[in-house]
Write a protein that holds these residues in place. Sequence first.
Motif: not given
Length: 203
Positions: A17, A21, A24, A125, A129, A132-133, A135-136, A139-140
């Motif tokens: 991940l 990032y 990105r 982070s 949070k 959320a990481l 889940r990201d 979902s990616l």
Amino acid sequence: MGKQVALSFSGGKDSCLALYYLEREGIEVKCLLTTAWKDQQTTVAHDETRSRVQEQAERFGIPIHFIETDFYTYGDDFVFHIKEMKRRYGIDGIAFGDIYLEGHREWGEQIAGRAGVEAVYPLWSDQAKVPALLRDFVSLGFRAEVIKTDPEKLPVSWEGRELDASFVSDILTYHDVCPMGESGEYHTYVHDGPIFRKGRFTV
């Protein structure tokens, strides 16, 4: 040209991940650095074979370098290899997949400082949070499996589980466990995802 870094890479969800990032954000990952025990020749913490991590790097299209080390020389070996990557690739940073543990960040910044580069933390982070990481990550489209658990934190039967929506739902019921396994509650191996460019994993 943007920052050029080496990435401390385990083959698991955090480092994959982090690679996503970094790309990105336009930060070029020139190479991967993976620590392996001199005696066992398996990766530190994950106990993964070098060949499986090498396969990931080949599919990313990014060079990988293994740091053969032991408990006593770990820090010095890391510094030596960062300096070598600086000479070979011109990196100005070393990236880590740590998320919120201050002790981990302090160690990474110390190692980077000794090597004369910047420590980069693309996943850093607030602890709240972290779900959320995870889940990201799912979902990616990343595909990962649990390869190791801390039996005092999670069931051994979770080894082999895929990280999917069901996994996210289940791990969030363990209130004393970091959903991303930041304290070693579980480790993973990533088979596929948006950073894999050379072929796709098939079951």
